[in-house]
Design a protein around this motif. Sequence first.
Motif, PDB file in Angstrom:
ATOM      1  N   MET A 297       0.843  -1.193   0.000  1.00 24.55           N
ATOM      2  CA  MET A 297       0.000   0.000   0.000  1.00 24.55           C
ATOM      3  C   MET A 297       0.882   1.248   0.000  1.00 24.55           C
ATOM      4  O   MET A 297       2.008   1.233   0.512  1.00 24.55           O
ATOM      5  CB  MET A 297      -0.927   0.016   1.215  1.00 24.55           C
ATOM      6  CG  MET A 297      -1.868  -1.175   1.318  1.00 24.55           C
ATOM      7  SD  MET A 297      -3.087  -1.210  -0.004  1.00 24.55           S
ATOM      8  CE  MET A 297      -4.172   0.106   0.557  1.00 24.55           C
ATOM      9  N   GLN A 298       0.366   2.314  -0.572  1.00 25.93           N
ATOM     10  CA  GLN A 298       1.093   3.577  -0.588  1.00 25.93           C
ATOM     11  C   GLN A 298       0.140   4.721  -0.283  1.00 25.93           C
ATOM     12  O   GLN A 298      -1.078   4.579  -0.393  1.00 25.93           O
ATOM     13  CB  GLN A 298       1.748   3.804  -1.951  1.00 25.93           C
ATOM     14  CG  GLN A 298       0.760   3.932  -3.102  1.00 25.93           C
ATOM     15  CD  GLN A 298       1.444   4.099  -4.443  1.00 25.93           C
ATOM     16  OE1 GLN A 298       2.666   4.077  -4.519  1.00 25.93           O
ATOM     17  NE2 GLN A 298       0.651   4.272  -5.494  1.00 25.93           N
ATOM     18  N   CYS A 299       0.732   5.854   0.104  1.00 25.71           N
ATOM     19  CA  CYS A 299      -0.083   7.028   0.439  1.00 25.71           C
ATOM     20  C   CYS A 299      -0.852   7.480  -0.795  1.00 25.71           C
ATOM     21  O   CYS A 299      -0.301   7.579  -1.893  1.00 25.71           O
ATOM     22  CB  CYS A 299       0.811   8.149   0.952  1.00 25.71           C
ATOM     23  SG  CYS A 299      -0.070   9.673   1.384  1.00 25.71           S
ATOM     24  N   CYS A 300      -2.128   7.734  -0.631  1.00 23.46           N
ATOM     25  CA  CYS A 300      -2.974   8.161  -1.739  1.00 23.46           C
ATOM     26  C   CYS A 300      -2.546   9.553  -2.214  1.00 23.46           C
ATOM     27  O   CYS A 300      -2.490  10.505  -1.424  1.00 23.46           O
ATOM     28  CB  CYS A 300      -4.440   8.182  -1.302  1.00 23.46           C
ATOM     29  SG  CYS A 300      -5.578   8.783  -2.573  1.00 23.46           S
ATOM     30  N   GLU A 301      -2.236   9.669  -3.484  1.00 27.42           N
ATOM     31  CA  GLU A 301      -1.816  10.956  -4.032  1.00 27.42           C
ATOM     32  C   GLU A 301      -2.980  11.930  -4.169  1.00 27.42           C
ATOM     33  O   GLU A 301      -2.799  13.139  -4.116  1.00 27.42           O
ATOM     34  CB  GLU A 301      -1.168  10.750  -5.397  1.00 27.42           C
ATOM     35  CG  GLU A 301       0.137   9.978  -5.352  1.00 27.42           C
ATOM     36  CD  GLU A 301       0.788   9.865  -6.720  1.00 27.42           C
ATOM     37  OE1 GLU A 301       0.149  10.310  -7.706  1.00 27.42           O
ATOM     38  OE2 GLU A 301       1.906   9.350  -6.804  1.00 27.42           O
ATOM     39  N   GLY A 302      -4.181  11.391  -4.342  1.00 26.39           N
ATOM     40  CA  GLY A 302      -5.326  12.275  -4.538  1.00 26.39           C
ATOM     41  C   GLY A 302      -5.675  13.093  -3.317  1.00 26.39           C
ATOM     42  O   GLY A 302      -6.119  14.237  -3.435  1.00 26.39           O
TER      43      GLY A 302
END
Length: 436
Positions: A297-302
């Motif tokens: 998982m990665q930090c949501c860019e939106g």
Amino acid sequence: MEGSYYGTVDQPHQMGHPSQPMMNAYPGVNTMYAPPPSQPMGAAPFVAPVNPYPNNLNSNFAAPHYPPVGMDNPSVPLLSAGALGPTAPSSDMFGPVPGYEGMNTGDNSGRFLPPPPPALIPGPARPSPENAEWAIPNITEDAAKEAFLQYAKESCCYGTSAAKEMVFKEFNPFNTYRYRLETFTEARAFDWQIKPFDGHSTDLGAYGPPPQPWDIPVPCSTLFKDDEKKMPVPGTSSVKTCPQCMGIGKTVCTKCAGTGRVKCTWCHGTGKHVDDEQCSTCSGNGTESCRSCSGAMQCCEGCSGKGKVVNYIQLTVTWRNNIFEFVADHNSDFPTDNFKKVTGEKIFTDEQHLVPPLVTFPKQSINKASQDGQNEHYSKFNSTSRILKQRQTIELLPLTKVNYTWKGNPYSYFVYGRENKVYTTNYPQKCCCVLL
């Protein structure tokens, strides 16, 4: 009609039919101008224009005061409207906003906004030039020789002896006129924007219906200069659940597709080195841990990991200086397009909200070009933009053909513009040079 159009003219104009002089429909009024296309000759004189766009932003035309909408750091990536996420965005993601109901699809298409009905009519006539025959002093031999010598020096394959040793025979003036119409317009468009929620309060419905796009005062910085400004429409911002992560703040890593593993960068997934030995980086399995995420998982860019975004309608205001130009026939073989590179002697200027076309300028082709330019700009921009200002000018363009001899052979060149530029097709002293 004699002469040449250039600039922003898109359609060819019919040539060979000079316009007839127009009658003076306004006794006692300067006849340099004609009424607008919609007003027939013989009608009442022009009425001085009334500015429908007041400078006082607190007038009835101005939008009510709204507090500014907080903007994020420009370096934070914006989520495009309608971007794909774990599931489709909710149906109320992009609205409804009173007065902007047609935008609820959220396709971010940058909708064009027709301007309000025009309230301007051509302004009063400006005093016309008094001299019917303007004269540019003939260029001197010294100036013509200096211009020719400079021309030779700037050409890598030309020698300078011809310019230094030539013998002048004849100077033929072909001075002409250039008409220019500048129409400064303003166009407006709007679209949905989404940015990460930064804690600022939103204003949807807080002050009643938001102002309509053409009611928002947006001053331009400089007249007759292209520019663009973007701003959020007050009263349209609201907080929504991020459509990319559905409020979780994290998304599946796109680099490893959620597996947490990617192809080994050292062995390119083969598990071995060139010498057929096992890759020590991936222990021979061809993959390594993904460095772009932790736990797939990665930090949501939106939403920058916050799980929320702010929707708002963005207004884009575009100012353009649209130019129509015409150069009257100069009865020579000089290329008219070369005049684009030089300036002339300005003999007439008229700047108003809407200028009337010329009628009694001594050169009839200039009158015809003025009327053509007004008609073209009005039909092209009246329904798509708001005309803020117009300016029309007439320049006298210097043009002299110099006939000379060098080593007994005849040649010629043109000197044109206030800058004394040179044009010739038969410079007599050329050499072959190789650029390394």
